[in-house]
Design a protein around this motif. Structure first.
Motif, PDB file in Angstrom:
ATOM      1  N   ALA A  35     -11.470  11.002 -11.086  1.00  0.00           N
ATOM      2  CA  ALA A  35     -12.913  10.834 -11.263  1.00  0.00           C
ATOM      3  C   ALA A  35     -13.319   9.363 -11.361  1.00  0.00           C
ATOM      4  CB  ALA A  35     -13.359  11.585 -12.520  1.00  0.00           C
ATOM      5  N   ASP A  36     -12.361   8.469 -11.165  1.00  0.00           N
ATOM      6  CA  ASP A  36     -12.607   7.027 -11.291  1.00  0.00           C
ATOM      7  C   ASP A  36     -13.343   6.511 -10.061  1.00  0.00           C
ATOM      8  OD1 ASP A  36     -12.486   4.320 -11.942  1.00  0.00           O
ATOM      9  OD2 ASP A  36     -10.458   4.100 -11.128  1.00  0.00           O
ATOM     10  N   GLN A  37     -14.591   6.117 -10.243  1.00  0.00           N
ATOM     11  CA  GLN A  37     -15.389   5.584  -9.138  1.00  0.00           C
ATOM     12  C   GLN A  37     -15.461   4.059  -9.147  1.00  0.00           C
ATOM     13  OE1 GLN A  37     -16.710   7.622  -6.749  1.00  0.00           O
ATOM     14  NE2 GLN A  37     -15.686   9.306  -7.839  1.00  0.00           N
ATOM     15  N   ALA A  38     -14.968   3.441 -10.219  1.00  0.00           N
ATOM     16  CA  ALA A  38     -15.119   1.994 -10.369  1.00  0.00           C
ATOM     17  C   ALA A  38     -13.814   1.238 -10.170  1.00  0.00           C
ATOM     18  CB  ALA A  38     -15.693   1.679 -11.756  1.00  0.00           C
ATOM     19  N   GLY A  39     -12.728   1.934  -9.866  1.00  0.00           N
ATOM     20  CA  GLY A  39     -11.444   1.266  -9.661  1.00  0.00           C
ATOM     21  C   GLY A  39     -10.863   0.680 -10.924  1.00  0.00           C
ATOM     22  N   MET A  40     -11.031   1.370 -12.057  1.00  0.00           N
ATOM     23  CA  MET A  40     -10.553   0.861 -13.344  1.00  0.00           C
ATOM     24  C   MET A  40      -9.257   1.517 -13.805  1.00  0.00           C
ATOM     25  SD  MET A  40     -12.821  -1.385 -13.841  1.00  0.00           S
ATOM     26  CE  MET A  40     -12.346  -1.940 -15.470  1.00  0.00           C
ATOM     27  N   VAL A  41      -8.792   2.554 -13.091  1.00  0.00           N
ATOM     28  CA  VAL A  41      -7.640   3.329 -13.554  1.00  0.00           C
ATOM     29  C   VAL A  41      -6.389   3.017 -12.735  1.00  0.00           C
ATOM     30  CG1 VAL A  41      -6.710   5.649 -13.946  1.00  0.00           C
ATOM     31  CG2 VAL A  41      -9.148   5.198 -14.346  1.00  0.00           C
ATOM     32  N   LEU A  42      -5.286   2.786 -13.440  1.00  0.00           N
ATOM     33  CA  LEU A  42      -3.955   2.767 -12.839  1.00  0.00           C
ATOM     34  C   LEU A  42      -3.283   4.072 -13.238  1.00  0.00           C
ATOM     35  CD1 LEU A  42      -2.606  -0.855 -13.424  1.00  0.00           C
ATOM     36  CD2 LEU A  42      -3.080   0.230 -11.226  1.00  0.00           C
ATOM     37  N   TYR A  43      -2.871   4.858 -12.259  1.00  0.00           N
ATOM     38  CA  TYR A  43      -2.303   6.176 -12.522  1.00  0.00           C
ATOM     39  C   TYR A  43      -0.805   6.132 -12.266  1.00  0.00           C
ATOM     40  CZ  TYR A  43      -1.631  11.243 -12.129  1.00  0.00           C
ATOM     41  OH  TYR A  43      -1.208  12.540 -12.301  1.00  0.00           O
ATOM     42  N   CYS A  44      -0.014   6.600 -13.241  1.00  0.00           N
ATOM     43  CA  CYS A  44       1.437   6.466 -13.140  1.00  0.00           C
ATOM     44  C   CYS A  44       2.127   7.786 -13.455  1.00  0.00           C
ATOM     45  CB  CYS A  44       1.918   5.388 -14.114  1.00  0.00           C
ATOM     46  SG  CYS A  44       3.629   4.871 -13.869  1.00  0.00           S
ATOM     47  N   GLY A  45       3.152   8.113 -12.668  1.00  0.00           N
ATOM     48  CA  GLY A  45       3.953   9.312 -12.900  1.00  0.00           C
ATOM     49  C   GLY A  45       5.325   9.136 -12.281  1.00  0.00           C
ATOM     50  N   SER A  46       6.171  10.139 -12.441  1.00  0.00           N
ATOM     51  CA  SER A  46       7.522  10.045 -11.881  1.00  0.00           C
ATOM     52  C   SER A  46       8.094  11.428 -11.658  1.00  0.00           C
ATOM     53  CB  SER A  46       8.439   9.245 -12.817  1.00  0.00           C
ATOM     54  OG  SER A  46       8.851  10.046 -13.906  1.00  0.00           O
ATOM     55  N   PHE A  47       9.259  11.462 -11.008  1.00  0.00           N
ATOM     56  CA  PHE A  47       9.978  12.713 -10.789  1.00  0.00           C
ATOM     57  C   PHE A  47      11.016  12.966 -11.878  1.00  0.00           C
ATOM     58  CE2 PHE A  47       8.392  11.729  -6.531  1.00  0.00           C
ATOM     59  CZ  PHE A  47       7.832  12.947  -6.192  1.00  0.00           C
ATOM     60  N   THR A  48      10.953  12.171 -12.958  1.00  0.00           N
ATOM     61  CA  THR A  48      11.884  12.346 -14.067  1.00  0.00           C
ATOM     62  C   THR A  48      11.808  13.750 -14.638  1.00  0.00           C
ATOM     63  OG1 THR A  48      11.863  10.010 -14.679  1.00  0.00           O
ATOM     64  CG2 THR A  48      12.429  11.568 -16.406  1.00  0.00           C
ATOM     65  N   LYS A  49      10.585  14.234 -14.852  1.00  0.00           N
ATOM     66  CA  LYS A  49      10.414  15.567 -15.430  1.00  0.00           C
ATOM     67  C   LYS A  49      10.564  16.660 -14.371  1.00  0.00           C
ATOM     68  CE  LYS A  49       9.357  14.167 -19.615  1.00  0.00           C
ATOM     69  NZ  LYS A  49       9.611  12.723 -19.446  1.00  0.00           N
ATOM     70  N   THR A  50      10.457  16.300 -13.102  1.00  0.00           N
ATOM     71  CA  THR A  50      10.567  17.291 -12.031  1.00  0.00           C
ATOM     72  C   THR A  50      12.012  17.673 -11.772  1.00  0.00           C
ATOM     73  OG1 THR A  50       8.629  16.283 -11.003  1.00  0.00           O
ATOM     74  CG2 THR A  50       9.923  17.783  -9.645  1.00  0.00           C
ATOM     75  N   ILE A  51      12.891  16.677 -11.688  1.00  0.00           N
ATOM     76  CA  ILE A  51      14.298  16.923 -11.349  1.00  0.00           C
ATOM     77  C   ILE A  51      15.197  16.537 -12.513  1.00  0.00           C
ATOM     78  CG2 ILE A  51      16.166  16.392  -9.747  1.00  0.00           C
ATOM     79  CD1 ILE A  51      14.090  15.901  -7.615  1.00  0.00           C
ATOM     80  N   SER A  52      15.283  15.236 -12.787  1.00  0.00           N
ATOM     81  CA  SER A  52      16.171  14.763 -13.838  1.00  0.00           C
ATOM     82  C   SER A  52      15.901  13.278 -14.068  1.00  0.00           C
ATOM     83  CB  SER A  52      17.635  14.961 -13.428  1.00  0.00           C
ATOM     84  OG  SER A  52      18.498  14.258 -14.289  1.00  0.00           O
ATOM     85  N   PRO A  53      16.083  12.785 -15.317  1.00  0.00           N
ATOM     86  CA  PRO A  53      15.895  11.354 -15.578  1.00  0.00           C
ATOM     87  C   PRO A  53      16.831  10.457 -14.782  1.00  0.00           C
ATOM     88  CG  PRO A  53      15.885  12.591 -17.631  1.00  0.00           C
ATOM     89  CD  PRO A  53      16.312  13.551 -16.549  1.00  0.00           C
ATOM     90  N   ALA A  54      17.940  11.017 -14.269  1.00  0.00           N
ATOM     91  CA  ALA A  54      18.899  10.196 -13.523  1.00  0.00           C
ATOM     92  C   ALA A  54      18.333   9.727 -12.188  1.00  0.00           C
ATOM     93  CB  ALA A  54      20.186  10.985 -13.286  1.00  0.00           C
TER      94      ALA A  54
END
Length: 507
Positions: free
Chosen positions: A337-356
């Protein structure tokens, strides 16, 4: 290499071979190759000045005889030292210690002055040991675990990932595939991530909006290093993730603590701070607040975005387990919903597969991603191209998506069973709400229970769980911790709760 044409006298051999052979110790049971043992020890003797520059070495045959090893081993050791420049060969004369080394006074084998100093443990120079870096690294080896909320790798798509990785290794142009790549990450993976994030999270991205990283910690480090200056104010919740706090302190930021309640971060408290002082960045886990697992309410999300635009602060949105929600369709990320370009969005596959498997993503405006990509180059030139392309293949073929659907079904069952076990066995000693999503329960223990002592006693019974200390920036605020359920089977969950029950002496 063999100096047969210029034999050394028997007297010289006796004078030199005996002390040299006594200083060289070959262990044929050691994992290090014998020729490397020999070359390393000779190098050390030259460094210390025990063997001086210009000194002629024994022939390979003579040294092999003295050490009771094969002559070819000595030849290989000499070749190694010749290549490194420690030795030089003179045609028709033999092998000598290189003469370009300065004259070094031989050191005694026992230096009384430094005999108690171990340079392998303590450096000879000083440095600042920063307290915020003193955080224990999790190396859980216990048979049972109620962890921070990790996935169960036992049903991860490892065979599919292995095949995809192998395909990347053996097909295509090896110069291109095995060479240097884009610091932003595999373009194929960024394409597939763009499609995946747009479909599942309502984002509106292109590959240029995505930086492939090794995990959320790297995303935080890049954002902290590249977007913060020393003295900048950064807001985090008083119950939060220790790694985020460490990164902001490392960047020299001033930490401002914001309270959180059953609906997530207190946005009104944040606004009061913004009215009094400038804020550069806010770290937030909007989907499942860390560590309490509650979701940020919809009206607060809109208010937070409006505040960010009004006061000009960056929102770092850590969406560590968005894919694991057990009710209706979850709330979309702030980034959607960010219309002003103020958000950095971060995620990973750590929880999807494995932290390794260290593959994650940082999403933002193109100019910010370009900036952070340039910064990434000086700390980690690029990620694992083969792994990134393998992940792209799994996304393109829908394997990750199918695995997630399976995981959500299994983890929901484990959540229900675990919460039932807690209610029936431990309800007098802890309080919790059944989480709508995620992989852990936030449990608040009775004040009379020493969580640190309880976790240590559990570990002695081969059960790991955190004492919760690192989640509280205000140490005495709550006697609570996260109890992960996703990585344990039904039987393992039963065993874990039984151990806690016995330790608390519940009858």
């Amino acid at each position: 290499m063999d100096e047969c044409n210029n034999p050394i006298s028997t007297k010289a051999i006796v004078q030199f071979m005996q002390p040299l052979s006594s200083m060289l110790h070959i262990d044929k049971t050691d994992k290090l190759a014998v020729y490397l043992q020999l070359s390393n020890q000779l190098t050390d003797l030259i460094r210390k000045g025990v063997i001086q520059g210009g000194h002629q070495l024994l022939s390979s045959r003579q040294l092999a005889k003295a050490l009771n090893i094969h002559r070819k081993t000595v030849v290989r050791a000499y070749d190694e030292l010749l290549a490194q420049g420690w030795l030089e060969s003179k045609l028709g004369s033999g092998t000598f210690v290189a003469t370009h080394f300065p004259e070094i006074k031989p050191q005694p084998l026992q230096d009384d002055k430094n005999q108690n100093f171990d340079s392998k443990k303590v450096a000879g120079f000083s440095f600042e040991d920063k307290p915020h870096l003193h955080r224990a690294v999790l190396k859980n080896t216990a048979a049972l675990h109620l962890d921070d909320g990790f996935p169960d790798p036992r049903f991860a798509p490892l065979e599919e990932l292995s095949r995809a990785y192998r395909t990347q290794l053996i097909t295509g142009n090896p110069y291109v595939k095995l060479g240097y790549g884009d610091t932003s990450g595999s373009y194929w993976l960024r394409q597939q991530l763009s499609v995946y994030l747009n479909e599942t999270r309502g984002l509106k991205t292109s590959p240029e909006n995505i930086l492939v990283i090794r995990g959320t910690v790297m995303g935080l480090f890049l954002a902290s290093t590249g977007l913060l200056k020393s003295g900048d104010n950064v807001a985090i919740t008083d119950l939060g993730w220790a790694s985020a706090r460490m990164n902001f302190i490392q960047a020299g930021a001033n930490i401002l603590q914001i309270p959180a309640d059953e609906h997530g971060i207190d946005v009104d408290a944040l606004e009061n701070i913004c009215k009094k002082q400038s804020l550069r960045m806010l770290y937030v886990t909007s989907h499942h607040h860390y560590p309490t697992t509650v979701a940020l309410r919809a009206d607060r999300r809109l208010q937070l975005l409006a505040l960010s635009e009004k006061y000009g602060f960056i929102i770092f949105e850590d969406d560590y387990d968005y894919d694991f929600h057990y009710l209706s369709r979850p709330l979309l990320p702030l980034a959607g919903a960010d219309q002003a370009g103020m958000v950095l969005y971060c995620g990973s596959f750590t929880k999807t597969i494995s932290p390794a498997f260290r593959v994650g993503y940082l999403v933002g405006s193109e100019n910010v991603i370009n900036h952070l990509s340039r910064l990434r180059r000086i700390i980690d030139r690029q990620g694992d191209n083969m792994l990134e392309n393998a992940m792209a293949e799994l996304l393109q073929n829908g394997i990750i998506q199918r695995h997630l659907r399976k995981s959500v079904r299994i983890y929901r069952q484990r959540r229900d069973m675990f919460c039932s076990l807690l209610k029936s066995n431990l309800s007098n000693y802890l309080d919790f709400n059944t989480p709508d999503g995620g992989m852990a329960v936030w449990a608040k223990f009775d004040k009379s229970i020493d969580l640190k002592s309880l976790s240590e006693q559990a570990m002695a019974k081969n059960l790991y769980f955190s004492d919760g200390g690192e989640n509280n920036l205000i140490p005495d605020k709550l006697n609570g911790t996260r109890l992960g359920f996703a990585s344990s089977t039904s039987q393992e969950l039963e065993q874990s709760v039984e151990i806690l029950k016995n330790l608390l002496k519940i009858k």
